[in-house]
Design an enzyme around this catalytic site. Structure first.
Site, PDB file in Angstrom:
ATOM      1  N   ASN A 158       5.770 107.836 -89.598  1.00  0.00           N
ATOM      2  CA  ASN A 158       6.445 108.437 -90.751  1.00  0.00           C
ATOM      3  C   ASN A 158       6.517 109.932 -90.464  1.00  0.00           C
ATOM      4  OD1 ASN A 158       7.354 109.425 -93.156  1.00  0.00           O
ATOM      5  ND2 ASN A 158       5.541 108.829 -94.363  1.00  0.00           N
ATOM      6  N   TRP A 159       7.694 110.359 -90.004  1.00  0.00           N
ATOM      7  CA  TRP A 159       7.835 111.775 -89.634  1.00  0.00           C
ATOM      8  C   TRP A 159       7.832 112.698 -90.843  1.00  0.00           C
ATOM      9  CZ3 TRP A 159      12.326 111.931 -85.429  1.00  0.00           C
ATOM     10  CH2 TRP A 159      11.871 111.270 -84.275  1.00  0.00           C
ATOM     11  N   LYS A 160       8.015 112.137 -92.037  1.00  0.00           N
ATOM     12  CA  LYS A 160       8.129 112.951 -93.262  1.00  0.00           C
ATOM     13  C   LYS A 160       9.261 113.976 -93.068  1.00  0.00           C
ATOM     14  CE  LYS A 160       3.391 111.793 -94.310  1.00  0.00           C
ATOM     15  NZ  LYS A 160       2.103 112.153 -94.941  1.00  0.00           N
ATOM     16  N   HIS A 179       5.533 105.487-101.075  1.00  0.00           N
ATOM     17  CA  HIS A 179       4.612 106.467-100.489  1.00  0.00           C
ATOM     18  C   HIS A 179       4.062 107.367-101.601  1.00  0.00           C
ATOM     19  CE1 HIS A 179       2.930 109.622 -98.052  1.00  0.00           C
ATOM     20  NE2 HIS A 179       3.005 108.797 -97.027  1.00  0.00           N
ATOM     21  N   GLU A 220       3.508 110.403-101.673  1.00  0.00           N
ATOM     22  CA  GLU A 220       4.237 111.670-101.849  1.00  0.00           C
ATOM     23  C   GLU A 220       5.474 111.456-102.710  1.00  0.00           C
ATOM     24  OE1 GLU A 220       4.495 112.559 -97.668  1.00  0.00           O
ATOM     25  OE2 GLU A 220       2.313 112.837 -97.616  1.00  0.00           O
ATOM     26  N   GLU A 255      -2.768 103.468 -98.020  1.00  0.00           N
ATOM     27  CA  GLU A 255      -2.955 104.871 -97.667  1.00  0.00           C
ATOM     28  C   GLU A 255      -3.756 105.563 -98.760  1.00  0.00           C
ATOM     29  OE1 GLU A 255       0.311 106.189 -94.716  1.00  0.00           O
ATOM     30  OE2 GLU A 255       1.053 106.558 -96.733  1.00  0.00           O
ATOM     31  N   GLY A 307      -3.185 113.459 -94.434  1.00  0.00           N
ATOM     32  CA  GLY A 307      -2.992 114.834 -93.991  1.00  0.00           C
ATOM     33  C   GLY A 307      -4.207 115.722 -94.170  1.00  0.00           C
ATOM     34  N   SER A 329      -4.659 110.087 -91.817  1.00  0.00           N
ATOM     35  CA  SER A 329      -5.368 110.753 -90.714  1.00  0.00           C
ATOM     36  C   SER A 329      -5.764 109.790 -89.605  1.00  0.00           C
ATOM     37  CB  SER A 329      -6.589 111.529 -91.236  1.00  0.00           C
ATOM     38  OG  SER A 329      -6.184 112.517 -92.154  1.00  0.00           O
ATOM     39  N   GLY A 349       1.332 109.659 -89.947  1.00  0.00           N
ATOM     40  CA  GLY A 349       2.056 110.884 -90.285  1.00  0.00           C
ATOM     41  C   GLY A 349       1.933 111.911 -89.171  1.00  0.00           C
ATOM     42  N   GLY A 350       1.021 112.838 -89.329  1.00  0.00           N
ATOM     43  CA  GLY A 350       0.886 113.972 -88.402  1.00  0.00           C
ATOM     44  C   GLY A 350       0.807 113.578 -86.939  1.00  0.00           C
TER      45      GLY A 350
HETATM   46  P1  13P Z   1      -1.246 111.495 -91.922  1.00  0.00           P
HETATM   47  O1  13P Z   1      -1.324 110.550 -90.768  1.00  0.00           O
HETATM   48  O2  13P Z   1      -0.647 112.820 -91.581  1.00  0.00           O
HETATM   49  O3  13P Z   1      -2.551 111.597 -92.657  1.00  0.00           O
HETATM   50  O4  13P Z   1      -0.199 110.846 -92.964  1.00  0.00           O
HETATM   51  C1  13P Z   1      -0.342 109.533 -93.315  1.00  0.00           C
HETATM   52  C2  13P Z   1       0.869 109.136 -94.066  1.00  0.00           C
HETATM   53  O5  13P Z   1       1.092 109.571 -95.182  1.00  0.00           O
HETATM   54  C3  13P Z   1       1.812 108.223 -93.400  1.00  0.00           C
HETATM   55  O6  13P Z   1       2.757 107.745 -94.299  1.00  0.00           O
END
Ligand code: 13P
Length: 255
Positions: free
Chosen positions: A9-11, A97, A99, A169, A175, A215, A236-237
């Protein structure tokens, strides 16, 4: 046999050029995959045609999106429909998600409409759930996540559940560098599977892939993915750097 999946998930990150380079680097070093060990790359909307073209012909690596609109088409300035995503080559859409729930006010009723659009257009859903820190501190995370699952997924049929992947999640792990321990992840994943089994039956629940997100990185992926009910990760990251993402894919491919 249920599928193991590592989904990026590149966001809201990366230019088109950066996204192109990242996908090329991933393609160049992909560990062994098969129909039960998949990768999904969910780039921002403007990247999708590029990402899909790069992944065209790459076996077991699929194109994802991070959202879609709940209506089929119409006067919704700035929005993107599920049928557009399908026409651009998308196979999986991330919905629910935290977010989107937090910053865009998405609730279960809206998510059901979005999931309906995704499935009606022949794509699969990655449905996210997970509790905030205060719920975890209060020890009521199981009930919290159960409600998210009941509200969003219990209206579907057992057949439709074949098109839904769940991603757990915990918000406090997204993050933050804080990861759920493999025990915490396994406990929640087993709980989610038992909630699904209670509604759809054990055989259906057994086939639902439940991914962990928060994470996740190469250093903890193998331990998380070794858990009985952890079927991969939503990343994510660590999905923004080819070496890290490839390390996580490798952990899944060897799990
Ligand atoms: P991180 O891997 O950056 O913690 O993000 C997880 C995430 O929200 C994937 O959708």
């Amino acid at each position: 046999m249920r599928k193991k999946i590592v989904a990026a998930n590149w966001k809201m990150n990366l230019s088109l050029a950066e996204g192109k380079t990242l996908v090329e680097e991933i393609k160049a070093q992909l560990p062994a995959l098969n129909e039960n060990k998949l990768v999904v790359i969910s780039s921002p909307f403007v990247h999708i045609t590029q990402t899909a073209a790069q992944l065209n012909g790459v076996a077991h690596v699929y194109t994802g999106a991070q959202n879609c609109h709940q209506e089929a088409s119409g006067a919704y300035t700035g929005e993107v429909s599920a049928s557009m995503l399908n026409s651009a080559g998308v196979n999986y859409v991330i919905l629910g998600h935290s977010e989107r729930r937090e910053y865009f006010g998405e609730n279960s009723a809206l998510l059901v409409k979005k999931m309906n659009q995704v499935m009606a257009n022949g794509m699969k859903v990655i449905f996210c759930c997970g509790e905030p820190l205060e719920i975890r501190k209060a020890g009521t995370q199981n009930a919290y996540v159960q409600t998210q699952i009941e509200e969003a997924l219990f209206g579907y049929t057992a057949e439709q559940m074949a098109d839904i992947t769940v991603a757990y999640e915990p918000i406090w792990a997204i993050g933050t560098g804080l990861t759920a321990t493999s025990e915490e992840a396994q406990d929640m994943h087993a709980h989610i599977r038992s909630v699904l089994a209670g509604k759809f039956g054990a055989a259906v629940a057994d086939n639902v892939s439940i991914l962990y997100g928060g994470s996740c990185k190469p250093s903890n992926a193998a331990e998380l993915f070794a858990c009985k009910d952890v079927d991969g990760g939503l990343i994510g990251g660590a999905a923004l750097k080819s070496t890290e993402f490839l390390g996580i894919i490798k952990a899944m491919s060897e799990a």
